[in-house]
Design an enzyme around this catalytic site. Structure first.
Site, PDB file in Angstrom:
ATOM      1  N   HIS A  50       0.849  -1.198   0.000  1.00 39.11           N
ATOM      2  CA  HIS A  50       0.000   0.000   0.000  1.00 39.11           C
ATOM      3  C   HIS A  50       0.884   1.248   0.000  1.00 39.11           C
ATOM      4  CE1 HIS A  50      -2.838   3.094   1.177  1.00 39.11           C
ATOM      5  NE2 HIS A  50      -3.758   2.290   0.690  1.00 39.11           N
ATOM      6  N   GLU A  96      -3.786   2.132  -7.558  1.00 39.99           N
ATOM      7  CA  GLU A  96      -4.137   3.242  -6.672  1.00 39.99           C
ATOM      8  C   GLU A  96      -3.191   4.421  -6.908  1.00 39.99           C
ATOM      9  OE1 GLU A  96      -6.555   1.993  -3.071  1.00 39.99           O
ATOM     10  OE2 GLU A  96      -4.480   1.825  -2.476  1.00 39.99           O
TER      11      GLU A  96
END
Ligand code: PEP
Length: 254
Positions: free
Chosen positions: A97, A167
């Site tokens: 992430h 993302e």
């Protein structure tokens, strides 16, 4: 994660602050998920809530972790191994992430984690995304290098257990109006598939791609219709039970 269905993954990050709040949010999410047969819902809560939820998921919600270490066992204070996660009912681990990459995680670490997760028999959700976009399109090169490095240690035979979350950092944690547009998401998804095909051949193209970055009920429908994606990774809107239920319904009807 049941492929073939739309995949909606909640990334709760370091929220909520108490087990009681987490339980209430999980139960509300489970209710919404139970009414959406065409959607596979995964919740990635903070580590302390995982065991609690493995008893509550009732087969309706899949459990995901927000990270996993790159090996099982050993002197690694504070880390959580793929083996431990599997043992408590986690079926997918997120790795790479951007909030972790921003602090200390290199592409190499993310790649080792991804390989350790799939070798344990879990699925892995590998996050990638460019920091910013430039008019010349140089960010495509940055993204290509990130993908190649991030997948350098992942063996082809595990590809069926891999999901990618695209993302872009510039779209995370904003209002839905500042999210990536469906055409930007579509173009990038095509690019990611091409890089995966260069690396892994035809199998690389079959890896599902999720989009994450300020998805809400307002833009979810258009992104699913025109973004060429298999679903979403949802951050702040997954903490709002009503908004998240709405997104699940939109995905179910899409
Ligand atoms: C994320 O950080 O994984 C994410 C999708 O965040 P948000 O939805 O809040 O932009």
């Amino acid at each position: 994660m049941k492929k073939g269905k739309k995949l909606i993954v909640a990334n709760w990050k370091m929220n909520p602050g108490t087990a009681a709040e987490a339980r209430a949010l999980f139960l509300a999410t489970r209710r919404a998920a139970s009414e959406a047969r065409r959607v596979s819902v995964t919740v990635c809560p903070p580590f302390p809530f995982l065991s609690l939820f493995s008893r509550l998921s009732n087969g309706v919600i899949s459990l995901g972790s927000q990270d996993a270490f790159w090996r099982n066992g050993g002197p690694h204070t504070g880390e959580v191994s793929p083996e431990m996660l599997k043992d408590i009912g986690v079926t997918i681990s997120m790795v790479g992430h951007s909030e972790r990459r921003a602090r200390w995680e290199t592409d190499d670490i993310v790649s080792r984690k991804a390989q350790a997760v799939v070798r344990e028999g879990l699925s892995v959700l590998v996050c990638i995304g460019e920091r910013a976009r430039d008019e010349n399109g140089d960010f495509f090169g940055v993204l290509r290098e990130q993908i190649k490095a991030t997948f350098s240690k992942v063996q082809r035979r595990f590809l069926s257990d891999v999901v990618i979350a695209y993302e872009p950092l510039w779209a995370i944690g904003k209002n839905w109006r500042d999210s990536a547009s469906p055409s930007v998401v579509r173009e990038t998804a095509i690019f990611i598939r091409k890089v995966m095909a260069d690396m892994f051949g035809d199998e690389g193209v079959t890896v599902p791609i999720l989009y994450g970055g300020s998805v809400g009920p307002e833009n979810a429908g258009a992104l699913l219709r025109d973004g060429d994606i298999a679903g979403f990774l949802i951050g702040h809107e997954s903490l709002d039970a009503e908004a998240f239920a709405w997104i699940i319904r939109i995905a179910n009807d899409a």
